[in-house]
Write a protein that holds these residues in place. Structure first.
Motif, short mmCIF file in Angstrom:
data_model
loop_
_atom_site.label_atom_id
_atom_site.label_comp_id
_atom_site.label_asym_id
_atom_site.label_seq_id
_atom_site.Cartn_x
_atom_site.Cartn_y
_atom_site.Cartn_z
N ASP A 20 0.95 -1.18 -0.11
CA ASP A 20 -0.63 -0.26 -0.01
C ASP A 20 1.32 1.46 -0.20
OD1 ASP A 20 -1.56 2.30 0.97
OD2 ASP A 20 -3.02 0.48 1.41
N SER A 21 0.95 2.56 -0.71
CA SER A 21 1.79 3.57 -1.06
C SER A 21 1.12 3.76 -0.11
CB SER A 21 1.37 4.27 -2.17
OG SER A 21 0.16 4.37 -2.82
N GLU A 22 -0.17 4.56 0.85
CA GLU A 22 0.49 5.09 2.14
C GLU A 22 0.27 4.44 2.99
OE1 GLU A 22 -1.42 8.40 0.72
OE2 GLU A 22 -0.41 7.84 -1.05
N PHE A 23 0.05 2.87 4.01
CA PHE A 23 0.47 2.93 4.60
C PHE A 23 1.41 1.44 4.47
CE2 PHE A 23 -3.99 4.58 4.73
CZ PHE A 23 -4.18 5.66 5.93
N SER A 24 2.40 1.21 5.98
CA SER A 24 3.21 0.53 6.24
C SER A 24 2.23 -0.58 6.71
CB SER A 24 4.32 1.40 7.21
OG SER A 24 5.21 1.87 6.77
N ARG A 25 3.31 -1.99 5.81
CA ARG A 25 2.61 -3.22 6.59
C ARG A 25 3.68 -3.46 7.55
NH1 ARG A 25 5.92 -6.75 1.92
NH2 ARG A 25 8.06 -5.64 2.23
N MET A 26 3.39 -4.60 8.43
CA MET A 26 4.30 -4.77 9.66
C MET A 26 5.70 -5.53 8.45
SD MET A 26 3.80 -7.41 12.96
CE MET A 26 2.90 -8.83 12.35
N SER A 27 6.59 -5.10 9.09
CA SER A 27 7.81 -5.18 8.60
C SER A 27 8.69 -6.59 9.49
CB SER A 27 8.14 -4.05 7.52
OG SER A 27 7.58 -3.68 6.45
N GLU A 56 6.66 3.87 19.57
CA GLU A 56 6.21 2.59 19.98
C GLU A 56 6.91 1.65 19.98
OE1 GLU A 56 5.65 1.92 14.98
OE2 GLU A 56 5.67 3.32 16.94
N GLN A 57 6.93 0.47 21.35
CA GLN A 57 7.49 -0.06 21.35
C GLN A 57 7.55 -1.19 20.03
OE1 GLN A 57 6.83 -4.34 24.64
NE2 GLN A 57 7.63 -2.49 25.59
N PRO A 58 9.44 -2.15 19.41
CA PRO A 58 8.73 -3.21 18.76
C PRO A 58 8.27 -4.12 19.18
CG PRO A 58 11.33 -2.62 19.30
CD PRO A 58 10.39 -1.21 19.88
N LEU A 59 7.61 -5.64 17.98
CA LEU A 59 7.70 -6.59 18.20
C LEU A 59 8.84 -7.84 18.00
CD1 LEU A 59 4.07 -6.26 15.77
CD2 LEU A 59 4.24 -5.94 18.28
N VAL A 60 8.21 -8.91 19.31
CA VAL A 60 9.70 -9.23 18.78
C VAL A 60 8.79 -10.49 19.30
CG1 VAL A 60 11.78 -10.07 20.46
CG2 VAL A 60 11.43 -7.46 20.41
N PHE A 61 9.75 -11.76 18.46
CA PHE A 61 9.20 -13.14 18.30
C PHE A 61 10.16 -14.33 18.00
CE2 PHE A 61 6.20 -10.01 16.40
CZ PHE A 61 5.07 -11.08 16.00
N ILE A 62 9.96 -14.56 19.34
CA ILE A 62 10.74 -15.91 19.74
C ILE A 62 10.33 -17.17 19.50
CG2 ILE A 62 12.05 -14.72 21.38
CD1 ILE A 62 10.94 -16.45 23.26
N PRO A 135 11.38 -7.66 4.61
CA PRO A 135 10.92 -8.24 4.34
C PRO A 135 9.22 -8.84 4.98
CG PRO A 135 12.79 -9.79 4.86
CD PRO A 135 12.98 -8.24 5.10
N PRO A 136 7.69 -8.51 4.99
CA PRO A 136 7.02 -8.69 5.51
C PRO A 136 6.73 -9.81 6.64
CG PRO A 136 6.18 -10.03 3.76
CD PRO A 136 7.71 -9.57 3.70
N ALA A 137 6.35 -9.18 7.59
CA ALA A 137 5.86 -10.21 9.03
C ALA A 137 4.27 -10.47 9.52
CB ALA A 137 6.76 -9.48 10.24
N ILE A 138 3.79 -11.68 9.63
CA ILE A 138 2.67 -11.45 9.35
C ILE A 138 1.95 -11.77 10.64
CG2 ILE A 138 1.85 -11.16 6.78
CD1 ILE A 138 1.89 -14.94 7.55
#
Length: 232
Positions: A20-27, A56-62, A135-138
């Motif tokens: 989307d050229s207006e809004f960021s995806r989760m990357s 905002e706090q980044p999202l950390v995944f383990i 890379p995107p994250a979902i």
């Protein structure tokens, strides 16, 4: 999503937005492995390759390494402060749980300008919202179907309540730690402190949490487990 002008690219049966050229995806910002490197093997400190400068706090995944036993994911921390996030820490729950080690990635709804060749889009304020090398994250699923399994006391004399829920992760799935680092408040008066500890019983396919309380026991919780992937 882009409305009157710009670029919008969707995919899948659900028409989910990919670009989307207006809004960021989760990357995905950074990724790697975490290992025991503190407290005689009881703790793992991981620093990001560079400071993450979001408010905002980044999202950390383990993704803990699979093991024949109970994996501690306890006393979790995301290090830093708004505008300067530096890393995270994972500790084991007790001497009877497996030392922390595994894979990780950190994501946010921002885009890193990484590509030398490819495509990049900016929003009206000049901030990048898409980069083909980021890379995107979902999120792929979530769960909060907890069963209360009992209570006891810690070695420090604090009350601890235990819960479990069915849990299984594919090799490319990761557990988000952000909502497991929150302190909680107990009691209708708003008094009482709760600290969350998490454990993954890999052979039994259960996730377990312990709520350490300084005033009374807890018999229910609405804490949600969030599972995500990074798309390469």
């Amino acid at each position: 999503m882009a409305d009157s002008y710009g670029l919008l690219f969707t995919a899948g049966d659900d028409n989910r937005t990919v670009i989307d050229s207006e809004f960021s995806r989760m990357s995905t910002l950074y990724k790697g492995t975490y290992v025991t490197n503190e407290s005689s093997g009881a703790s793992s400190l991981t620093l990001f390759p560079a400071v993450i400068a979001t408010q905002e706090q980044p999202l950390v995944f383990i993704r803990p390494n699979s093991a024949n036993g109970v994996i501690g994911m306890s006393n979790l921390e995301i290090l830093g402060s708004p505008g300067s996030w530096t890393g995270f820490r994972v500790r084991r729950f007790s001497d009877y749980t497996i030392q922390p080690s595994g894979r990780w990635f950190v994501a946010n709804f921002v885009t890193q300008p990484l590509a030398t060749y490819g495509a990049r889009f900016w929003n009206a304020s000049g901030a990048p919202v898409f980069d083909s090398a980021s890379p995107p994250a979902i999120f792929v699923r979530s769960s909060n179907t907890w069963t209360y399994t009992g209570s006891g006391q810690t070695g420090q004399g604090l009350s601890i309540s235990y819960f479990s829920a069915p849990f299984n992760m594919e090799e490319d799935e990761y557990f988000m730690i952000n909502n497991f680092i929150m302190s909680a408040v107990g009691g209708t008066s708003g008094n009482g402190y709760r600290q969350i500890s998490a454990m993954w019983d890999y052979p039994a396919k259960l996730i377990k949490i312990g709520l350490i309380v300084n005033g009374g026991n807890t018999v229910s919780t609405g804490l949600t487990v969030m599972i995500g992937k990074t798309i390469q």
